[in-house]
Write a protein that holds these residues in place. Structure first.
Motif, short mmCIF file in Angstrom:
data_model
loop_
_atom_site.label_atom_id
_atom_site.label_comp_id
_atom_site.label_asym_id
_atom_site.label_seq_id
_atom_site.Cartn_x
_atom_site.Cartn_y
_atom_site.Cartn_z
N GLY A 127 2.77 3.57 10.05
CA GLY A 127 2.00 5.04 9.63
C GLY A 127 0.74 4.95 10.17
O GLY A 127 0.11 5.80 10.72
N GLY A 128 -0.04 3.79 9.53
CA GLY A 128 -1.39 3.58 10.03
C GLY A 128 -1.85 3.55 11.14
O GLY A 128 -2.81 4.38 11.60
N LEU A 129 -1.07 2.93 11.89
CA LEU A 129 -1.33 2.45 13.28
C LEU A 129 -1.11 4.05 14.16
O LEU A 129 -2.08 4.29 15.00
CB LEU A 129 -0.11 1.73 13.93
N THR A 130 -0.12 5.09 13.64
CA THR A 130 0.02 6.25 14.43
C THR A 130 -1.02 7.33 13.82
O THR A 130 -1.53 7.94 14.80
CB THR A 130 1.50 6.72 14.40
N PHE A 131 -1.20 7.36 12.47
CA PHE A 131 -1.90 8.59 12.09
C PHE A 131 -3.19 8.07 11.23
O PHE A 131 -3.88 9.00 10.79
CB PHE A 131 -1.19 9.05 10.92
N GLY A 132 -3.44 6.72 11.02
CA GLY A 132 -4.82 6.31 10.32
C GLY A 132 -5.60 5.40 11.23
O GLY A 132 -6.00 6.00 12.37
N VAL A 133 -6.16 4.48 10.46
CA VAL A 133 -6.81 3.32 11.23
C VAL A 133 -6.84 2.84 12.53
O VAL A 133 -7.44 2.85 13.35
CB VAL A 133 -7.34 2.23 10.19
N GLY A 134 -5.23 2.86 12.86
CA GLY A 134 -5.03 2.45 14.30
C GLY A 134 -5.31 3.19 15.34
O GLY A 134 -5.29 2.96 16.45
N MET A 135 -5.84 4.36 14.91
CA MET A 135 -6.03 5.42 15.86
C MET A 135 -7.71 5.00 16.36
O MET A 135 -7.88 5.40 17.65
CB MET A 135 -6.42 6.89 15.25
N HIS A 136 -8.27 4.32 15.51
CA HIS A 136 -9.54 3.81 16.10
C HIS A 136 -9.53 2.26 16.25
O HIS A 136 -10.32 1.66 17.02
CB HIS A 136 -10.63 4.08 15.16
N SER A 137 -8.61 1.33 15.77
CA SER A 137 -8.71 -0.06 15.70
C SER A 137 -7.41 -0.60 16.03
O SER A 137 -6.26 -0.03 15.58
CB SER A 137 -9.30 -0.47 14.31
N PRO A 138 -7.49 -1.49 17.01
CA PRO A 138 -5.86 -1.97 17.39
C PRO A 138 -5.35 -3.03 16.50
O PRO A 138 -4.37 -3.72 16.58
CB PRO A 138 -5.86 -2.43 18.77
N ASN A 139 -6.26 -3.57 15.60
CA ASN A 139 -6.24 -4.77 14.98
C ASN A 139 -6.71 -4.42 13.33
O ASN A 139 -7.83 -4.14 13.05
CB ASN A 139 -6.91 -5.83 15.30
N PHE A 140 -5.57 -4.42 12.37
CA PHE A 140 -6.05 -4.37 11.01
C PHE A 140 -4.73 -4.84 10.02
O PHE A 140 -3.70 -5.07 10.47
CB PHE A 140 -6.02 -2.75 10.62
N VAL A 141 -4.96 -4.95 8.94
CA VAL A 141 -3.82 -5.33 7.99
C VAL A 141 -3.98 -4.14 6.84
O VAL A 141 -4.76 -3.75 6.29
CB VAL A 141 -4.27 -6.60 7.32
#
Length: 218
Positions: A127-141
């Motif tokens: 969900g974060g990848l689609t709607f959150g921080v993933g919109m700006h960063s491809p790597n996160f936890v």
């Protein structure tokens, strides 16, 4: 040129989250907006409890015309792995039945829909990848603190589970308590750990909504 846009009523998806203290069913439209959310506090719900909750909620949503059944494309389930195989306060013996049940198969038959199952922390990271921080960063936890504790890892824009599918299983990291007892990180970082800490201080809490309620003694 004609201007085109997605019709949000073109399709709908159901999302089910199961944990050791609650069940939540969502309806999302094709535009990514949540149309309905049904939440219930239920500590240590058994498989039959979950199936009953989903079937009743689905029927209610259809009766209220939140979405037509013919446009529902499937159900996604987000739940902890080994749901019944962990130690937790007040866990009933029957909870071990989670290790033997095919929940996706049961719900697919009951709803007559495709059903997909994924780890809850990995789902949250998606969900974060689609709607959150993933919109700006491809790597996160993404760290999920609920009745348990886990992480969802996103590397290069994709979920990463690791060779043993335990890359985000940080709840089992060994920790030594102040009295020297061997514990895990989950014993100290979870909703249940918070309840236990508050109870020691004189506050009896049994559900997350109570955490935001006003304290009469303040």
């Amino acid at each position: 040129a004609a201007r085109m846009a997605i019709n949000p009523n073109g399709a709908f998806a159901l999302g089910l989250n199961i944990d050791r203290d609650h069940m939540t069913l969502l309806v999302m439209d094709l535009e990514g907006k949540v149309r309905s959310r049904i939440y219930t506090d239920k500590h240590f719900a058994l498989p039959d409890d979950v199936v009953g909750f989903v079937v009743r909620s689905f029927d209610d949503l259809l009766q209220k015309r939140v979405m037509p059944k013919k446009r529902v494309i499937g159900l996604g389930i987000a739940m902890p792995e080994q749901l019944g195989g962990v130690e937790a306060p007040e866990k009933p013996g029957a909870y071990a039945s989670w290790g033997e049940v095919d929940l996706a198969g049961l719900l697919s038959s009951a709803l007559e829909l495709p059903v997909f199952l994924e780890n809850d922390a990995v789902s949250a990271a998606g969900g974060g990848l689609t709607f959150g921080v993933g919109m700006h960063s491809p790597n996160f936890v993404y760290t999920l603190i609920s009745a348990g504790l886990g992480c969802g890892l996103i590397l290069r824009g994709q979920p990463y589970a690791g060779g043993l599918a335990r890359a985000g299983d940080i709840g089992k990291i060994p920790v030594v308590a102040e009295n020297g007892a061997r514990k895990t990180l989950w014993d100290f970082v979870s909703i249940y750990a918070l309840y236990a800490e508050l109870e020691q201080r004189g506050y009896v809490i049994s559900d997350p909504l109570s955490l935001v309620a006003d304290d009469a003694g303040m």
